[in-house]
Design a protein around this motif. Structure first.
Motif, PDB file in Angstrom:
ATOM      1  N   SER A  43       0.843  -1.186   0.000  1.00 47.06           N
ATOM      2  CA  SER A  43       0.000   0.000   0.000  1.00 47.06           C
ATOM      3  C   SER A  43       0.875   1.231   0.000  1.00 47.06           C
ATOM      4  O   SER A  43       2.095   1.162  -0.070  1.00 47.06           O
ATOM      5  CB  SER A  43      -0.901  -0.008   1.244  1.00 47.06           C
ATOM      6  N   GLN A  44       0.249   2.375   0.091  1.00 46.74           N
ATOM      7  CA  GLN A  44       1.024   3.618   0.114  1.00 46.74           C
ATOM      8  C   GLN A  44       1.906   3.701   1.347  1.00 46.74           C
ATOM      9  O   GLN A  44       2.922   4.383   1.350  1.00 46.74           O
ATOM     10  CB  GLN A  44       0.057   4.815   0.076  1.00 46.74           C
ATOM     11  N   GLN A  45       1.517   3.000   2.414  1.00 52.99           N
ATOM     12  CA  GLN A  45       2.258   3.091   3.662  1.00 52.99           C
ATOM     13  C   GLN A  45       3.435   2.128   3.732  1.00 52.99           C
ATOM     14  O   GLN A  45       4.321   2.298   4.554  1.00 52.99           O
ATOM     15  CB  GLN A  45       1.306   2.804   4.833  1.00 52.99           C
ATOM     16  N   LEU A  46       3.436   1.082   2.871  1.00 53.61           N
ATOM     17  CA  LEU A  46       4.493   0.093   2.915  1.00 53.61           C
ATOM     18  C   LEU A  46       5.551   0.405   1.879  1.00 53.61           C
ATOM     19  O   LEU A  46       5.260   0.883   0.786  1.00 53.61           O
ATOM     20  CB  LEU A  46       3.920  -1.301   2.670  1.00 53.61           C
ATOM     21  N   ASN A  47       6.804   0.128   2.231  1.00 56.86           N
ATOM     22  CA  ASN A  47       7.937   0.404   1.351  1.00 56.86           C
ATOM     23  C   ASN A  47       8.176  -0.797   0.456  1.00 56.86           C
ATOM     24  O   ASN A  47       8.869  -1.725   0.811  1.00 56.86           O
ATOM     25  CB  ASN A  47       9.185   0.689   2.202  1.00 56.86           C
ATOM     26  N   CYS A  48       7.565  -0.805  -0.743  1.00 55.80           N
ATOM     27  CA  CYS A  48       7.595  -1.981  -1.603  1.00 55.80           C
ATOM     28  C   CYS A  48       8.333  -1.697  -2.900  1.00 55.80           C
ATOM     29  O   CYS A  48       8.216  -0.618  -3.461  1.00 55.80           O
ATOM     30  CB  CYS A  48       6.179  -2.453  -1.937  1.00 55.80           C
ATOM     31  N   SER A  49       9.072  -2.680  -3.350  1.00 59.80           N
ATOM     32  CA  SER A  49       9.672  -2.602  -4.675  1.00 59.80           C
ATOM     33  C   SER A  49       8.653  -3.054  -5.705  1.00 59.80           C
ATOM     34  O   SER A  49       7.603  -3.585  -5.375  1.00 59.80           O
ATOM     35  CB  SER A  49      10.909  -3.509  -4.750  1.00 59.80           C
ATOM     36  N   SER A  50       8.984  -2.855  -6.976  1.00 69.26           N
ATOM     37  CA  SER A  50       8.060  -3.243  -8.036  1.00 69.26           C
ATOM     38  C   SER A  50       7.826  -4.738  -8.049  1.00 69.26           C
ATOM     39  O   SER A  50       6.771  -5.202  -8.450  1.00 69.26           O
ATOM     40  CB  SER A  50       8.614  -2.792  -9.396  1.00 69.26           C
ATOM     41  N   ARG A  51       8.808  -5.537  -7.608  1.00 69.93           N
ATOM     42  CA  ARG A  51       8.628  -6.986  -7.580  1.00 69.93           C
ATOM     43  C   ARG A  51       7.558  -7.384  -6.594  1.00 69.93           C
ATOM     44  O   ARG A  51       6.840  -8.351  -6.795  1.00 69.93           O
ATOM     45  CB  ARG A  51       9.939  -7.688  -7.238  1.00 69.93           C
ATOM     46  N   PHE A  97      14.922 -23.497   5.356  1.00 65.98           N
ATOM     47  CA  PHE A  97      15.401 -22.407   6.205  1.00 65.98           C
ATOM     48  C   PHE A  97      15.349 -21.070   5.482  1.00 65.98           C
ATOM     49  O   PHE A  97      14.949 -20.051   6.063  1.00 65.98           O
ATOM     50  CB  PHE A  97      16.832 -22.705   6.667  1.00 65.98           C
ATOM     51  N   ALA A  98      15.739 -21.044   4.206  1.00 71.27           N
ATOM     52  CA  ALA A  98      15.844 -19.776   3.483  1.00 71.27           C
ATOM     53  C   ALA A  98      14.492 -19.092   3.342  1.00 71.27           C
ATOM     54  O   ALA A  98      14.407 -17.854   3.445  1.00 71.27           O
ATOM     55  CB  ALA A  98      16.472 -20.004   2.105  1.00 71.27           C
ATOM     56  N   ILE A  99      13.433 -19.850   3.098  1.00 70.10           N
ATOM     57  CA  ILE A  99      12.124 -19.222   2.944  1.00 70.10           C
ATOM     58  C   ILE A  99      11.705 -18.525   4.235  1.00 70.10           C
ATOM     59  O   ILE A  99      11.227 -17.376   4.215  1.00 70.10           O
ATOM     60  CB  ILE A  99      11.078 -20.281   2.524  1.00 70.10           C
ATOM     61  N   GLN A 100      11.901 -19.182   5.364  1.00 67.10           N
ATOM     62  CA  GLN A 100      11.529 -18.564   6.643  1.00 67.10           C
ATOM     63  C   GLN A 100      12.349 -17.312   6.912  1.00 67.10           C
ATOM     64  O   GLN A 100      11.818 -16.255   7.294  1.00 67.10           O
ATOM     65  CB  GLN A 100      11.730 -19.567   7.773  1.00 67.10           C
ATOM     66  N   TRP A 101      13.659 -17.426   6.706  1.00 68.98           N
ATOM     67  CA  TRP A 101      14.549 -16.302   6.993  1.00 68.98           C
ATOM     68  C   TRP A 101      14.298 -15.153   6.016  1.00 68.98           C
ATOM     69  O   TRP A 101      14.323 -13.977   6.401  1.00 68.98           O
ATOM     70  CB  TRP A 101      15.994 -16.768   6.931  1.00 68.98           C
ATOM     71  N   ALA A 102      14.046 -15.469   4.743  1.00 69.23           N
ATOM     72  CA  ALA A 102      13.816 -14.420   3.743  1.00 69.23           C
ATOM     73  C   ALA A 102      12.509 -13.677   4.011  1.00 69.23           C
ATOM     74  O   ALA A 102      12.434 -12.455   3.800  1.00 69.23           O
ATOM     75  CB  ALA A 102      13.804 -15.036   2.343  1.00 69.23           C
ATOM     76  N   GLN A 106      13.159  -9.775   4.290  1.00 70.63           N
ATOM     77  CA  GLN A 106      12.473  -8.957   3.297  1.00 70.63           C
ATOM     78  C   GLN A 106      11.285  -8.235   3.908  1.00 70.63           C
ATOM     79  O   GLN A 106      10.952  -7.114   3.497  1.00 70.63           O
ATOM     80  CB  GLN A 106      12.014  -9.832   2.128  1.00 70.63           C
ATOM     81  N   GLY A 107      10.655  -8.863   4.896  1.00 73.48           N
ATOM     82  CA  GLY A 107       9.518  -8.223   5.538  1.00 73.48           C
ATOM     83  C   GLY A 107       9.890  -6.940   6.238  1.00 73.48           C
ATOM     84  O   GLY A 107       9.123  -5.965   6.220  1.00 73.48           O
ATOM     85  N   PHE A 108      11.059  -6.903   6.870  1.00 75.88           N
ATOM     86  CA  PHE A 108      11.480  -5.678   7.546  1.00 75.88           C
ATOM     87  C   PHE A 108      11.718  -4.538   6.556  1.00 75.88           C
ATOM     88  O   PHE A 108      11.573  -3.365   6.908  1.00 75.88           O
ATOM     89  CB  PHE A 108      12.752  -5.944   8.353  1.00 75.88           C
ATOM     90  N   VAL A 119       2.478 -10.691   6.238  1.00 80.40           N
ATOM     91  CA  VAL A 119       2.867 -11.830   5.411  1.00 80.40           C
ATOM     92  C   VAL A 119       1.699 -12.260   4.543  1.00 80.40           C
ATOM     93  O   VAL A 119       0.568 -12.402   5.028  1.00 80.40           O
ATOM     94  CB  VAL A 119       3.330 -13.012   6.290  1.00 80.40           C
ATOM     95  N   GLY A 120       1.970 -12.471   3.261  1.00 77.75           N
ATOM     96  CA  GLY A 120       0.971 -12.975   2.327  1.00 77.75           C
ATOM     97  C   GLY A 120       1.640 -13.872   1.297  1.00 77.75           C
ATOM     98  O   GLY A 120       2.852 -14.126   1.357  1.00 77.75           O
ATOM     99  N   ALA A 121       0.874 -14.325   0.332  1.00 76.55           N
ATOM    100  CA  ALA A 121       1.423 -15.217  -0.689  1.00 76.55           C
ATOM    101  C   ALA A 121       2.540 -14.543  -1.480  1.00 76.55           C
ATOM    102  O   ALA A 121       3.526 -15.184  -1.841  1.00 76.55           O
ATOM    103  CB  ALA A 121       0.308 -15.671  -1.637  1.00 76.55           C
ATOM    104  N   GLN A 122       2.396 -13.238  -1.726  1.00 84.50           N
ATOM    105  CA  GLN A 122       3.422 -12.554  -2.507  1.00 84.50           C
ATOM    106  C   GLN A 122       4.747 -12.469  -1.750  1.00 84.50           C
ATOM    107  O   GLN A 122       5.819 -12.552  -2.353  1.00 84.50           O
ATOM    108  CB  GLN A 122       2.955 -11.145  -2.875  1.00 84.50           C
ATOM    109  N   SER A 123       4.702 -12.338  -0.450  1.00 79.65           N
ATOM    110  CA  SER A 123       5.939 -12.310   0.319  1.00 79.65           C
ATOM    111  C   SER A 123       6.637 -13.666   0.285  1.00 79.65           C
ATOM    112  O   SER A 123       7.865 -13.753   0.292  1.00 79.65           O
ATOM    113  CB  SER A 123       5.668 -11.894   1.774  1.00 79.65           C
ATOM    114  N   VAL A 124       5.852 -14.750   0.197  1.00 81.37           N
ATOM    115  CA  VAL A 124       6.446 -16.076   0.086  1.00 81.37           C
ATOM    116  C   VAL A 124       7.074 -16.261  -1.296  1.00 81.37           C
ATOM    117  O   VAL A 124       8.135 -16.885  -1.436  1.00 81.37           O
ATOM    118  CB  VAL A 124       5.392 -17.166   0.362  1.00 81.37           C
ATOM    119  N   VAL A 125       6.440 -15.716  -2.343  1.00 80.42           N
ATOM    120  CA  VAL A 125       7.028 -15.781  -3.682  1.00 80.42           C
ATOM    121  C   VAL A 125       8.349 -15.014  -3.716  1.00 80.42           C
ATOM    122  O   VAL A 125       9.340 -15.474  -4.300  1.00 80.42           O
ATOM    123  CB  VAL A 125       6.040 -15.227  -4.727  1.00 80.42           C
ATOM    124  N   SER A 126       8.398 -13.854  -3.092  1.00 81.27           N
ATOM    125  CA  SER A 126       9.655 -13.103  -3.017  1.00 81.27           C
ATOM    126  C   SER A 126      10.717 -13.914  -2.284  1.00 81.27           C
ATOM    127  O   SER A 126      11.894 -13.899  -2.652  1.00 81.27           O
ATOM    128  CB  SER A 126       9.423 -11.768  -2.303  1.00 81.27           C
TER     129      SER A 126
END
Length: 455
Positions: A43-51, A97-102, A106-108, A119-126
């Motif tokens: 959203s406008q409040q979250l710092n998101c890249s185009s990916r 391990f990498a999925i949990q840590w990423a 990336q969430g921060f 956390v949502g499906a898109q964060s898991v894809v990232s």
């Protein structure tokens, strides 16, 4: 050796326990599911890249990307005859391990709001994209580091990958939806630098490590089929829109086809025996996928994808014939799976192609897709030349972070207590899996003198 193997297994068990407990605590404190009322994580409040911008995320895309990370990469590292089973097990360990840590790291940066990570499906894809880069890195050191070192490499690699991705996609505004730079180039050269720091001169003579057989070829066949099925979805996971033609999917398919034919053009000429092996077709397929990471959504004609794929398919056979011996003998860099030829150089080619296409981008050529591919250019914030310059500058930035991060990671993995003894054969594999030759030797040692030792 049995005593050290037992100690390594205890180290692995303890490290896995500590890391999982740490991740559970961090998830309990910070992670929450994204509200159903806000299907878009960004959203406008979250710092998101185009990916990480999601417009109507679909479950099949998540499934395809996750299957590619799990099955595609897991089977593609199984071509080493004596390391095949163990490498698949380690790939699953790294993925878990990498999925949990990423998701956390990336969430921060991308999904942090009011003290919580959404956390949502898109964060898991990232996180799957990040995991793919780490699995590429481990291909450079496969069979020569133990699982404890692999976990530490993953811990540091995920953090450095996220830093590089944030700089490129969020700060520099680079378009790299399929990861030519962030996944393939970073993963390859990060792993190569770790391999260089961990160089062991005595390993140059261990030709048995490269022994292959029918079972690894079978794994290569299945892994290559998974590439053809799922990699177009991987490349286009963040670019497909309901109202737009999936250019990245189509261009990736054309690139895979052309890169495969390129192998059949060149390998019979370069090899004296003229016999193609499945792992070589697998390498060409990977190269064709890597070159489409950045350019997949930019190419406006099919013949461009065919040309790019054909050029990428020529890189692995030429690289293995001429560049790999130089890397090993002069630069003292051991590359177990050939990630330099399969991911690194094709990724650089894809970045250069993406830079050229960006410089030539016009509203007439892209029409309404200009906003999807080059949002800053469409809004007037940048000219096409400025965007192309950003795309070009992203390459040395990625190489710098990969080499510096790889050097730091290699130095940490080389610390006393983490290294395997130099005279231990197959230790890296036997921590998790029993090598067939060792099993035969142990059975033979138990035989009474004079009895048959046939297996």
């Amino acid at each position: 050796m049995p005593e050290h193997t037992a100690a390594s297994r205890l180290q692995l068990s303890g490290l896995c326990f500590l890391l999982q407990i740490l991740i559970i605590i961090l998830f309990a404190v910070f992670a929450r599911y994204s509200p159903e009322s806000s299907p878009s994580l960004c959203s406008q409040q979250l710092n998101c890249s185009s990916r990480n911008k999601d417009s109507g995320f679909q479950h099949p895309r998540y499934r395809d990307v996750h299957l590619q990370a799990l099955l595609g990469f897991g089977l593609l590292v199984a071509f080493l005859g004596r390391y095949g089973p163990g490498s698949v097990a380690i790939s699953i360990l790294i993925l878990a391990f990498a999925i949990q840590w990423a998701v956390l790291i990336q969430g921060f940066l991308y999904f942090f709001l009011n003290g919580k990570i959404y956390v949502g499906a898109q964060s898991v894809v990232s996180a799957d994209f990040c995991t793919a880069a780490i699995l590429i890195s481990t291909g450079a050191v496969l069979g020569r580091v133990n699982p404890v070192q692999m976990l530490l490499l993953t811990l540091l690699g995920v953090t450095l990958f996220t830093l590089n991705e944030y700089i490129l996609l969020s700060l520099m505004g680079v378009s790299d939806s399929g990861g030519s730079l962030t996944v393939h180039t970073f993963g390859a050269y990060f792993g190569l630098m770790v391999s260089r720091i961990l160089h062991q001169p005595h390993m140059d003579k261990r030709k048995e490590q490269q022994d292959t057989g029918h079972q690894p070829d079978f794994f290569a066949v299945v892994g290559t089929i998974y590439l053809w099925i799922f990699w177009p979805s991987f490349t286009s996971a963040t670019t497909v829109r309901d109202n737009a033609e999936p250019w990245a999917v189509l261009n990736t398919y054309f690139s895979l086809a052309a890169s495969t034919l390129a192998t059949f053009v060149l390998l019979p000429v370069l090899q004296e025996e003229g016999t193609l092996r499945m792992v070589q077709i697998q390498d060409a397929t990977l190269a064709g996928a890597a070159v489409m990471g950045m350019a997949g959504e930019m190419l406006v004609t099919p013949f461009g994808a065919l040309i790019a794929g054909f050029l990428a398919g020529l890189i692995p056979p030429l690289g293995f014939r001429f560049l790999t011996p130089v890397l090993c003998s002069r630069l003292k860099t051991q590359d177990t799976c050939g990630v330099h030829n399969v991911h690194g150089l094709p990724g650089i080619l894809g970045a250069l192609l993406g830079t050229l296409l960006t410089a030539l981008a016009t509203a007439d050529a892209y029409g309404g897709r200009l906003e999807l591919v080059f949002p800053l250019v469409a809004r007037g914030s940048r000219t096409a030349t400025d965007q192309a310059l950003s795309q070009l500058c992203a390459l040395p930035v990625t190489l710098l972070l990969a080499t510096l991060g790889g050097s730091l990671t290699g130095a940490i993995l080389k610390m006393k207590g983490l290294r395997s003894p130099p005279d231990t054969r197959y230790l890296e594999n036997t921590v998790l899996w029993e090598v067939a030759e060792e099993r035969r030797n142990r059975r033979a040692s138990r035989k009474e003198p004079g009895t048959s030792t046939l297996v």
